[in-house]
Design a protein around this motif. Structure first.
Motif, PDB file in Angstrom:
ATOM      1  N   ILE A 115       0.872  -1.180   0.000  1.00 45.09           N
ATOM      2  CA  ILE A 115       0.000   0.000   0.000  1.00 45.09           C
ATOM      3  C   ILE A 115       0.907   1.227   0.000  1.00 45.09           C
ATOM      4  O   ILE A 115       1.777   1.364   0.865  1.00 45.09           O
ATOM      5  CB  ILE A 115      -0.933   0.044   1.228  1.00 45.09           C
ATOM      6  N   ALA A 116       0.726   2.091  -0.995  1.00 41.68           N
ATOM      7  CA  ALA A 116       1.548   3.294  -1.099  1.00 41.68           C
ATOM      8  C   ALA A 116       0.891   4.445  -0.348  1.00 41.68           C
ATOM      9  O   ALA A 116      -0.329   4.631  -0.419  1.00 41.68           O
ATOM     10  CB  ALA A 116       1.744   3.670  -2.563  1.00 41.68           C
ATOM     11  N   VAL A 117       1.709   5.212   0.374  1.00 49.88           N
ATOM     12  CA  VAL A 117       1.230   6.348   1.165  1.00 49.88           C
ATOM     13  C   VAL A 117       1.980   7.598   0.730  1.00 49.88           C
ATOM     14  O   VAL A 117       3.209   7.593   0.642  1.00 49.88           O
ATOM     15  CB  VAL A 117       1.461   6.088   2.676  1.00 49.88           C
ATOM     16  N   ASN A 118       1.241   8.659   0.452  1.00 51.26           N
ATOM     17  CA  ASN A 118       1.863   9.929   0.059  1.00 51.26           C
ATOM     18  C   ASN A 118       2.405  10.656   1.286  1.00 51.26           C
ATOM     19  O   ASN A 118       1.704  10.817   2.285  1.00 51.26           O
ATOM     20  CB  ASN A 118       0.830  10.830  -0.628  1.00 51.26           C
ATOM     21  N   ILE A 119       3.633  11.110   1.206  1.00 50.46           N
ATOM     22  CA  ILE A 119       4.242  11.861   2.299  1.00 50.46           C
ATOM     23  C   ILE A 119       4.574  13.269   1.803  1.00 50.46           C
ATOM     24  O   ILE A 119       5.331  13.436   0.846  1.00 50.46           O
ATOM     25  CB  ILE A 119       5.535  11.175   2.803  1.00 50.46           C
ATOM     26  N   SER A 120       3.985  14.260   2.452  1.00 47.29           N
ATOM     27  CA  SER A 120       4.285  15.644   2.104  1.00 47.29           C
ATOM     28  C   SER A 120       5.766  15.936   2.348  1.00 47.29           C
ATOM     29  O   SER A 120       6.343  15.452   3.326  1.00 47.29           O
ATOM     30  CB  SER A 120       3.431  16.592   2.945  1.00 47.29           C
ATOM     31  N   SER A 121       6.360  16.745   1.462  1.00 48.69           N
ATOM     32  CA  SER A 121       7.781  17.061   1.628  1.00 48.69           C
ATOM     33  C   SER A 121       8.011  17.809   2.937  1.00 48.69           C
ATOM     34  O   SER A 121       9.085  17.726   3.532  1.00 48.69           O
ATOM     35  CB  SER A 121       8.292  17.876   0.438  1.00 48.69           C
TER      36      SER A 121
END
Ligand code: C2E
Ligand code: MG
Ligand code: MG
Ligand code: MG
Length: 290
Positions: A115-121
């Motif tokens: 499962i891919a999770v977006n991480i804010s920079s």
């Protein structure tokens, strides 16, 4: 309809701006409550592998189920959350959900890939990011080997040493690292060489008109060849039709994400999707192979 012209236009514009600013303020305060009221929901979009004819992973995408606004897409509140610091709670909430779901789905035998999770920079660039992630993983007793973290090139813009160190630590924990929206940021080639990245996700803007634009096709082809040459996996985002899928498959990009496969779905609907035969997708890719 109001005709916007001359002296009035400035006035109307002022009112418009007032509305926008106050709406942003409303969203900001509502968002604080939304997090504690558990109004954030995670949808999941499957990724399809055209050679294996199977789902090979999922992307977790947050939505805000607001009692007053309805289902709010992330573009309308992520930038605000990034401005006021709420993005930290938000990303960690989605990561926590993904860790929990990955374990649940694995036990049910429906987990495919990660499962891919977006991480804010903004989060990735915090000095204690890896430590925070590690604490969360321990808290929910999660398995990092089922999670992929999606970073954008903005996240790579800080000190190369720190970025490199963070990526290596996360990979040692078991996470895999994907570079999201590839081709839209700065100095992509350098990042691929410098950092231990497992996957690039070709931005939707290249896929969008791939069947119409020779230029977009050529750029996409170069990205795919580059990724293949560096043994980095490559995914195309925003694949909406069979022609695009066919072109990408022939070019050597076998991982497809987009409405052709499925829209992002709430968990219950995703489970129904996974149970269903995905025969039409098999047909598309078998045609491309013959
Ligand atoms: P992204 O990470 O590049 O995610 C892909 C976006 O493309 C998603 O939009 C998805 O719904 C959309 N998409 C997928 N397939 C297609 C297609 O075939 N056609 C079209 N037109 N669109 C497609 P979504 O869910 O609205 O998310 C937008 C952005 O919000 C994401 O872009 C990501 O940058 C951000 N985002 C979403 N969830 C999170 C999160 O939990 N944390 C952070 N930091 N950002 C998030
Ligand atoms: Mg993403
Ligand atoms: Mg993307
Ligand atoms: Mg995007």
């Amino acid at each position: 309809r109001v005709k916007i012209s001359g002296r009035n236009s400035a006035l109307i514009f002022d009112h418009l701006m007032d509305d926008i600013t106050s709406d942003q303020l409303n969203i900001e305060s509502e968002l604080v409550a939304a997090i504690s009221n558990r109004e954030l929901v995670v949808f999941y979009q499957p990724v399809y592998h055209t050679q294996h004819h199977s789902i090979s992973g999922f992307e977790a995408l947050v939505r805000w189920q607001s009692p007053v606004r309805g289902l709010v897409p992330p573009d309308q509140f992520i930038p605000i959350a990034e401005q006021n610091g709420l993005i930290r709670q938000l990303d960690f909430y989605v990561l926590e959900q993904a860790l929990i779901k990955a374990e649940e789905w694995r036990q049910q035998g429906v987990l495919k890939g990660r499962i891919a999770v977006n991480i804010s920079s903004i989060n990735f660039q915090q000095a204690d990011f890896v430590e925070q992630v590690s604490q969360l993983v321990n808290k929910v007793n999660g398995d990092c080997n089922f999670i992929e973290l999606e970073l954008t090139e903005t996240a790579m813009m800080k000190g190369a040493d720190l970025v490199s160190k963070n990526i290596d630590s996360l990979k040692n924990m078991g996470f895999s690292i994907a570079l999201d929206d590839f081709g839209t940021g700065y100095s992509s080639l350098l990042h691929l060489r410098q950092f231990n990245i497992d996957k690039v996700k070709i931005d939707r803007s290249f896929t969008k008109e791939i069947e119409l634009s020779t230029q977009d096709r050529n750029i996409t082809s170069v990205i795919i060849q580059l990724a293949n040459a560096l043994s980095i996996e490559v995914v195309a985002e925003g694949v909406e039709n069979e022609t695009q899928a066919y072109i990408l498959h022939v070019m050597g990009c076998f991982l497809l994400q987009g409405y052709l496969v499925s829209r992002p779905l709430p968990e219950a609907q995703l489970m129904m999707f996974l149970e269903k035969e995905i025969e039409y997708l098999k047909k598309v890719t078998e045609k491309a192979e013959s």
